[in-house]
Design an enzyme around this catalytic site. Structure first.
Site, PDB file in Angstrom:
ATOM      1  N   HIS A 122       1.996   4.762  -2.726  1.00  0.00           N
ATOM      2  CA  HIS A 122       2.135   6.150  -2.303  1.00  0.00           C
ATOM      3  C   HIS A 122       3.416   6.745  -2.795  1.00  0.00           C
ATOM      4  O   HIS A 122       3.402   7.672  -2.977  1.00  0.00           O
ATOM      5  CB  HIS A 122       1.750   6.428  -0.855  1.00  0.00           C
ATOM      6  N   HIS A 161       0.829  -1.340  -0.040  1.00  0.00           N
ATOM      7  CA  HIS A 161      -0.027  -0.144   0.062  1.00  0.00           C
ATOM      8  C   HIS A 161       0.790   1.259  -0.071  1.00  0.00           C
ATOM      9  O   HIS A 161       0.580   1.980  -0.804  1.00  0.00           O
ATOM     10  CB  HIS A 161      -0.958   0.067   0.989  1.00  0.00           C
ATOM     11  N   GLU A 162       1.726   1.375   0.939  1.00  0.00           N
ATOM     12  CA  GLU A 162       2.689   2.436   0.898  1.00  0.00           C
ATOM     13  C   GLU A 162       3.630   2.639  -0.096  1.00  0.00           C
ATOM     14  O   GLU A 162       3.849   3.824  -0.478  1.00  0.00           O
ATOM     15  CB  GLU A 162       3.401   2.454   2.279  1.00  0.00           C
TER      16      GLU A 162
END
Length: 250
Positions: free
Chosen positions: A133, A129-130
């Site tokens: 980003h 997920h990160e």
């Protein structure tokens, strides 16, 4: 991220720290420590931060060494000019119990929550997920204080790393009659939950932002090139196909 880990941790969030309101989930980022009662320290085992940190760092190393999806994300970041140095760009830290990870845009650093992301699958989910980003910040210079930018990168992370038909059923956003729209519903719900956790938006403001950015951000599948299906070989396929998308040469 494996769907099993997604279903087990769906109610926990990963957060971006570009907006100061998200810092409350990561006390060490503001110089504080997590307060723990003597009972939980003595009998539950909380407060053993050094042991937690070592376990977390070992899990991070194992995931990065073994996961085709994480290897692809690291290749994509390197190709985009933002190669990951494990000692510099990934940090295991104690966090609020409602999060499993975060991305600190000011430090360009991924936080893996050593006290909540305690399994290999949870660490994998947080990293995946990160890294979306981090990739968006590197590639598109995302401004995490801009609601549209923040929502867009959360849409992409939910779209690429989390949502499937099964997870949408678990979240209550799909039925057999609504198969065609269930994936989009899952993405919208997860992205909005992440944004609303760190931004004080009215339902009307949140809906307006979603209407502005959803189609463009949902259709942006970089760097995977496809949405991952549950119980399929897609994770291995996207890694083998990374060269077709321009990644893995550097």
């Amino acid at each position: 991220m494996s769907e099993e880990s997604n279903e087990n941790t769906e109610k926990k969030y990963t957060e971006t720290l570009g907006d100061p309101t998200g810092i409350e989930f990561f006390p060490e980022r503001r110089g504080d420590k997590i307060a723990r009662g003597w009972f939980r320290t003595l009998f539950v085992g909380e407060g053993r931060d050094n042991l937690q940190k070592l376990k977390c760092e070992r899990q991070v190393h194992n995931v990065i060494s073994e996961s085709p999806l994480i290897k692809l994300m690291m290749d994509a970041l390197k190709t985009t000019g933002c190669a990951i140095d494990l000692n510099r760009h990934i940090s295991c830290e104690p966090c609020s119990k409602v999060v499993t990870g975060g991305y600190d845009a000011e430090m360009n650093q991924i936080v893996v929550c050593q006290n909540t992301a305690t399994s290999k699958s949870a660490v994998h989910g947080a990293l995946a997920h990160e890294m979306v980003h981090m990739f968006d910040f590197c590639r598109a210079h995302v401004d995490f204080k801009n609601v549209d930018h923040l929502l867009c990168t959360e849409i992409r992370a939910a779209n690429l790393m989390h949502c499937s038909f099964m997870s949408a059923l678990v979240m209550g956003t799909a039925s057999l009659i609504r198969i065609k729209k269930q994936h989009q519903e899952c993405v919208k719900r997860k992205a909005l939950a992440s944004v609303m956790a760190v931004r004080d938006l009215s339902p009307e403001e949140a809906k307006a932002a979603m209407d502005r950015v959803f189609t463009k951000c949902y259709n942006d599948l970089e760097p995977l090139g496809r949405r991952l299906r549950r119980n399929s070989e897609d994770i291995h396929k996207v890694y083998r196909e990374r060269y077709l998308n321009g990644y893995g040469y550097s």
